[in-house]
Design an enzyme around this catalytic site. Sequence first.
Site, mmCIF file in Angstrom:
data_model
loop_
_atom_site.group_PDB
_atom_site.id
_atom_site.type_symbol
_atom_site.label_atom_id
_atom_site.label_comp_id
_atom_site.label_asym_id
_atom_site.label_seq_id
_atom_site.Cartn_x
_atom_site.Cartn_y
_atom_site.Cartn_z
ATOM 1 N N GLU A 33 -5.889 -7.860 -1.014
ATOM 2 C CA GLU A 33 -6.563 -7.835 0.291
ATOM 3 C C GLU A 33 -8.041 -7.579 0.049
ATOM 4 O O GLU A 33 -8.411 -6.687 -0.712
ATOM 5 C CB GLU A 33 -6.023 -6.726 1.205
ATOM 6 C CG GLU A 33 -4.618 -6.938 1.722
ATOM 7 C CD GLU A 33 -4.176 -5.850 2.708
ATOM 8 O OE1 GLU A 33 -5.051 -5.097 3.198
ATOM 9 O OE2 GLU A 33 -2.962 -5.753 2.970
ATOM 10 N N GLU A 72 0.785 -1.233 0.000
ATOM 11 C CA GLU A 72 0.000 0.000 0.000
ATOM 12 C C GLU A 72 0.822 1.291 0.000
ATOM 13 O O GLU A 72 0.867 2.021 0.994
ATOM 14 C CB GLU A 72 -0.958 -0.013 1.200
ATOM 15 C CG GLU A 72 -1.972 -1.134 1.112
ATOM 16 C CD GLU A 72 -3.023 -1.102 2.217
ATOM 17 O OE1 GLU A 72 -2.843 -0.344 3.199
ATOM 18 O OE2 GLU A 72 -4.025 -1.827 2.095
#
Length: 334
Positions: free
Chosen positions: A267, A154
């Site tokens: 995710e 991320e």
Amino acid sequence: MKKALLCAALLAASMTHAAPLEWRGISLSSAEWGDKLPFPGVYGKDFVYPSVASTAYYQAQGMNVMRVGFRWERLQPVLMGELDPAELARLREFVNGTTARGLFVLLDPHNYAAYKDVSIGKPEVPIAAFADFWQRLALQFKGNAKVQFGLVNEPRNLPTETWGQAAQAAIDAIRATGATNLITVPGNGYTGAWSWFESTWYGTPNAEVMGKVHDPLDNMVFEVHQYFDKDGSGTAPECVSPQIGVERLKRFTAWLKQNKRRAILGELGGGANAVCEQAVNGALQHLQANADVWAGWLWWAGGPMWGDYFLSLEPTADGKDRPQMRWLKPYLKD
């Protein structure tokens, strides 16, 4: 409530005939913990690698990829320096033992494109340092075809252009070692599928920059994350609506098709309630219906330190499945 549960069950049942996607698995989190304590922390107390034995549960369910998080700073205590022997040994023990079981391992430097909270591209953390890290890591694992290289978790707090350059430099450094392993490439701004086209808060949209990133071996996929709570952070157990899973993925899916690229949903997750069950089922059904561009998915999260965390898939103390595992089973087995 009964009607919602029935709809979710019918949706899941309708997918049992479809073959699972190539990659389906879970993020095992715990080795990256302890970053807010005096660094690097105490192994076994502040952070710990998941055990190889713990992967047997997920393998028995039909999962074939274990994403393992760790900290760049622990593995490489000095930029451009040697990898730490003790930390590398811990990572290698998990990787070797897990891949020996026939599973794939996705390496996940869980650092948000920063080193000691300084973003890649700053003078203290030049792009060359990120490329150096990946060259060293690739040299360690390139001989194992079941190891996949996730560039970083991320990216945030840096220009999208800078991240695109860093991702390309890392890919080039990996390939320069002779490694042919799969590489997963996240976008900027937490790599949200729903924010791939965003232009108001993280800079130039990923849609304008990340398509320029390429792999000379054409063995890379984009890695996006997607949650279904109000702000898309995955911090609340409530999902916006039963349809939110599809709604937050479909535009990115269209981008993949238009650009002839592929991706993995690195995710996803939702709380143990009927609305989230439908949202997750809808998302996974969407992925399977678009298997030409979606390579797979990984649930967030598992690992030994979560306790009663609402997204944990670790079996309970008495060996029972978490509710969400029931949702996933139709998408795991042939």
